[in-house]
Design an enzyme around this catalytic site. Structure first.
Site, PDB file in Angstrom:
ATOM      1  N   GLN A   1      12.510 -69.456  69.217  1.00 18.20           N
ATOM      2  CA  GLN A   1      13.615 -69.841  70.105  1.00 18.20           C
ATOM      3  C   GLN A   1      14.249 -71.161  69.667  1.00 18.20           C
ATOM      4  O   GLN A   1      15.438 -71.389  69.885  1.00 18.20           O
ATOM      5  CB  GLN A   1      13.116 -69.980  71.556  1.00 18.20           C
ATOM      6  CG  GLN A   1      12.772 -68.665  72.229  1.00 18.20           C
ATOM      7  CD  GLN A   1      11.318 -68.286  72.049  1.00 18.20           C
ATOM      8  OE1 GLN A   1      10.680 -68.670  71.074  1.00 18.20           O
ATOM      9  NE2 GLN A   1      10.778 -67.542  72.995  1.00 18.20           N
TER      10      GLN A   1
ATOM     11  N   ASN B   1       4.745 -74.081  80.146  1.00 19.58           N
ATOM     12  CA  ASN B   1       5.964 -73.980  79.349  1.00 19.58           C
ATOM     13  C   ASN B   1       5.582 -73.309  78.029  1.00 19.58           C
ATOM     14  O   ASN B   1       4.402 -73.047  77.766  1.00 19.58           O
ATOM     15  CB  ASN B   1       6.590 -75.356  79.118  1.00 19.58           C
ATOM     16  CG  ASN B   1       7.968 -75.262  78.483  1.00 19.58           C
ATOM     17  OD1 ASN B   1       8.822 -74.498  78.938  1.00 19.58           O
ATOM     18  ND2 ASN B   1       8.208 -76.004  77.410  1.00 19.58           N
ATOM     19  N   LYS B   2       6.581 -73.056  77.208  1.00 17.14           N
ATOM     20  CA  LYS B   2       6.365 -72.367  75.925  1.00 17.14           C
ATOM     21  C   LYS B   2       5.143 -72.913  75.196  1.00 17.14           C
ATOM     22  O   LYS B   2       4.958 -74.129  75.101  1.00 17.14           O
ATOM     23  CB  LYS B   2       7.618 -72.523  75.056  1.00 17.14           C
ATOM     24  CG  LYS B   2       7.565 -71.848  73.707  1.00 17.14           C
ATOM     25  CD  LYS B   2       7.206 -70.364  73.784  1.00 17.14           C
ATOM     26  CE  LYS B   2       8.183 -69.599  74.653  1.00 17.14           C
ATOM     27  NZ  LYS B   2       7.647 -68.273  75.067  1.00 17.14           N
TER      28      LYS B   2
ATOM     29  N   ARG C   1      16.325 -64.588  78.515  1.00 15.37           N
ATOM     30  CA  ARG C   1      15.079 -65.344  78.598  1.00 15.37           C
ATOM     31  C   ARG C   1      15.359 -66.762  79.084  1.00 15.37           C
ATOM     32  O   ARG C   1      16.499 -67.151  79.250  1.00 15.37           O
ATOM     33  CB  ARG C   1      14.391 -65.360  77.228  1.00 15.37           C
ATOM     34  CG  ARG C   1      15.381 -65.715  76.122  1.00 15.37           C
ATOM     35  CD  ARG C   1      14.827 -66.451  74.988  1.00 15.37           C
ATOM     36  NE  ARG C   1      14.265 -67.722  75.385  1.00 15.37           N
ATOM     37  CZ  ARG C   1      14.985 -68.816  75.636  1.00 15.37           C
ATOM     38  NH1 ARG C   1      16.296 -68.818  75.572  1.00 15.37           N
ATOM     39  NH2 ARG C   1      14.401 -69.945  75.974  1.00 15.37           N
ATOM     40  N   GLY C   2      14.265 -67.524  79.284  1.00 12.12           N
ATOM     41  CA  GLY C   2      14.398 -68.859  79.847  1.00 12.12           C
ATOM     42  C   GLY C   2      14.274 -68.728  81.360  1.00 12.12           C
ATOM     43  O   GLY C   2      14.920 -67.871  81.973  1.00 12.12           O
ATOM     44  N   ALA C   3      13.409 -69.554  81.947  1.00  9.36           N
ATOM     45  CA  ALA C   3      13.022 -69.343  83.349  1.00  9.36           C
ATOM     46  C   ALA C   3      14.208 -69.212  84.324  1.00  9.36           C
ATOM     47  O   ALA C   3      14.325 -68.203  85.031  1.00  9.36           O
ATOM     48  CB  ALA C   3      12.055 -70.446  83.771  1.00  9.36           C
TER      49      ALA C   3
ATOM     50  N   ARG D   1       7.983 -60.136  83.718  1.00 10.09           N
ATOM     51  CA  ARG D   1       7.297 -61.262  83.076  1.00 10.09           C
ATOM     52  C   ARG D   1       6.567 -62.061  84.163  1.00 10.09           C
ATOM     53  O   ARG D   1       7.150 -62.325  85.220  1.00 10.09           O
ATOM     54  CB  ARG D   1       8.294 -62.162  82.323  1.00 10.09           C
ATOM     55  CG  ARG D   1       8.987 -61.443  81.152  1.00 10.09           C
ATOM     56  CD  ARG D   1       9.732 -62.411  80.253  1.00 10.09           C
ATOM     57  NE  ARG D   1       8.829 -63.146  79.382  1.00 10.09           N
ATOM     58  CZ  ARG D   1       9.202 -64.189  78.641  1.00 10.09           C
ATOM     59  NH1 ARG D   1      10.447 -64.632  78.691  1.00 10.09           N
ATOM     60  NH2 ARG D   1       8.345 -64.809  77.856  1.00 10.09           N
TER      61      ARG D   1
ATOM     62  N   ASP E   1       8.339 -73.297  82.832  1.00  9.63           N
ATOM     63  CA  ASP E   1       8.401 -71.943  83.400  1.00  9.63           C
ATOM     64  C   ASP E   1       7.789 -71.891  84.789  1.00  9.63           C
ATOM     65  O   ASP E   1       8.171 -71.072  85.615  1.00  9.63           O
ATOM     66  CB  ASP E   1       7.709 -70.947  82.475  1.00  9.63           C
ATOM     67  CG  ASP E   1       8.569 -70.720  81.244  1.00  9.63           C
ATOM     68  OD1 ASP E   1       8.470 -71.521  80.295  1.00  9.63           O
ATOM     69  OD2 ASP E   1       9.382 -69.779  81.261  1.00  9.63           O
TER      70      ASP E   1
HETATM   71  O1  MRU Z   1       9.557 -66.919  76.408  1.00  5.41           O
HETATM   72  P1  MRU Z   1      10.802 -67.668  76.795  1.00  5.41           P
HETATM   73  O2  MRU Z   1      11.766 -67.818  75.670  1.00  5.41           O
HETATM   74  O3  MRU Z   1      11.441 -67.098  78.039  1.00  5.41           O
HETATM   75  O4  MRU Z   1      10.268 -69.116  77.154  1.00  5.41           O
HETATM   76  C1  MRU Z   1      11.170 -70.088  77.589  1.00  5.41           C
HETATM   77  C2  MRU Z   1      10.569 -71.420  77.809  1.00  5.41           C
HETATM   78  O5  MRU Z   1       9.371 -71.620  77.679  1.00  5.41           O
HETATM   79  C3  MRU Z   1      11.483 -72.490  78.291  1.00  5.41           C
HETATM   80  O6  MRU Z   1      11.061 -73.739  77.851  1.00  5.41           O
HETATM   81  C4  MRU Z   1      11.495 -72.492  79.839  1.00  5.41           C
HETATM   82  O7  MRU Z   1      11.736 -71.197  80.322  1.00  5.41           O
HETATM   83  C5  MRU Z   1      12.492 -73.409  80.387  1.00  5.41           C
HETATM   84  S1  MRU Z   1      14.147 -72.864  80.123  1.00  5.41           S
HETATM   85  C6  MRU Z   1      15.225 -73.951  80.852  1.00  5.41           C
END
Ligand code: MRU
Length: 354
Positions: A195, A246-247, A46-48, A89, A236
């Site tokens: 997270q 973002n999250k 996970r994470g963009a 996603r 994201d």
């Molecule tokens: O659902 P996730 O855990 O993939 O969400 C991640 C985030 O929202 C992060 O803040 C974003 O991807 C940036 S990661 C460098």
């Protein structure tokens, strides 16, 4: 201490299953692109930026070992793998970015009669290298924005579990910490999937950084006490006007940062900036399954039958964002112009990505 959460090793993708952290450090290996796709969907990866890196390598898995197949069959299999990965996603544009790079490389290699599988793998590894280099540049630009002796607040996880290298917002925090400027980090737990509690705290403790875990609802309390000098988050997808997905919970932090006069800093590689999405309202926001809210780590916390609204992300309007730190510099208001200028700047080598 930074970790390579997704790696290419001899015809396989090796990755850390993040759903098992911090209890267990489970590494998985696969030569099946569908396993990688499922891992992305389940947030094992996970994470963009990391999603983009993993997707590129997954297409390389789909392309390899096909020497007996016809070019047409190979091309069909590669296109199907790309479509399958794209559907995992919807919000993080890094996925589209990486798959577009792979698709283009595939087309060029095919047109030139070169080894398609080899070139797709090469591109996937270049994407990983580019993201790692981008993290380092983001950290260098961003660390300059952190005042001496600062306590900072971060949300979700933006470290080496989410990006190349040391990460985006967390990469900045680590660089500023090495420079002796960060006194403490407040990490929000980040419901529903935690997270912050599970992953960011794990990374901060491993890095030996003074970190305090707070529930998402405690952010205003620490800010009202004057204990936060900067809020640092990842992204994201950043629309052309600077609106940032973002999250979920990020928008709330931005409103608070504005209220308490604290800089709201977004950090992301340029691969997260989507010129094709004019504003935040155009960003597709993923909705997750209700059980991620009604349950915590498999344990039911809401009564059966509870109705749930579970967007994974929210959109922070550009006007609430003090600075957007990318690998090409720092964008300030008006973000639309600054981001457009960054997108026009030619990419530094080696991969030549955005
Ligand atoms: O659902 P996730 O855990 O993939 O969400 C991640 C985030 O929202 C992060 O803040 C974003 O991807 C940036 S990661 C460098």
């Amino acid at each position: 201490v930074s970790i390579r959460a997704v790696e290419w090793t001899e015809g396989k993708v090796r990755f850390l299953d993040q759903t098992k952290l911090p209890g267990e450090e489970v590494w998985r290996e696969t030569d099946d692109h569908r396993v990688v796709a499922e891992a992305i969907r389940r947030l094992e990866i996970r994470g963009a930026p990391l999603i983009g890196i993993a997707a590129g390598m997954a297409v390389a898995l789909a392309a390899q070992g096909r020497s007996a197949a016809s070019a047409a069959d190979t091309d069909t299999a590669i296109a199907a793998a790309i479509a399958h990965l794209q559907a995992t996603r919807p919000t993080a544009v890094n996925l589209t970015y990486a798959l577009d790079r792979i698709r283009e490389r595939h087309a060029h290699a095919r047109a030139a009669g070169r080894d398609v599988a080899r070139e797709i793998l090469e591109e996937a590894l270049l994407i990983a290298r580019d993201e790692e280099a981008a993290s380092a540049r983001i950290a260098a630009y961003g660390a300059e924005l952190i005042p001496d002796g600062a306590c900072v607040l971060t949300h979700c996880n933006t470290g080496s579990l989410a990006a190349g290298g040391e990460g985006t917002a967390l990469g900045i925090i680590r660089a500023a910490h090495r420079a002796g400027r960060v006194r403490r980090v407040y990490a929000t737990e980040t419901r529903p999937l935690l997270q912050g509690a599970r992953l960011t705290m794990w990374e901060l403790l491993r890095a030996g950084i003074d970190a305090v875990l707070i529930t998402d609802g405690t952010a205003a309390t620490v800010m009202a006490r004057g204990e936060v000098q900067a809020v640092l988050v990842g992204a994201d997808r950043i629309a052309a006007n600077g609106d940032t997905a973002n999250k979920v919970g990020t928008h709330m932090l931005a409103v608070l940062a504005g209220r308490f006069g604290v800089p709201m800093i977004v950090a992301a590689p340029l691969s997260t900036v989507d010129a094709a999405t004019p504003r935040g309202a155009d960003i597709p926001i993923e909705e997750r399954q209700p059980d991620e809210v009604t349950h915590i780590q498999g344990v039911r916390v809401a009564p059966a039958g509870a109705r749930v609204f579970a967007p994974a992300f929210d959109v922070t309007p550009a006007e609430l964002i003090t600075a957007i730190v990318t690998d090409r510099g720092v964008s300030r208001h008006p973000h639309a112009e600054a981001l457009a200028a960054m997108l026009r700047t030619p990419a530094p080598r080696p991969g030549g990505g955005r």
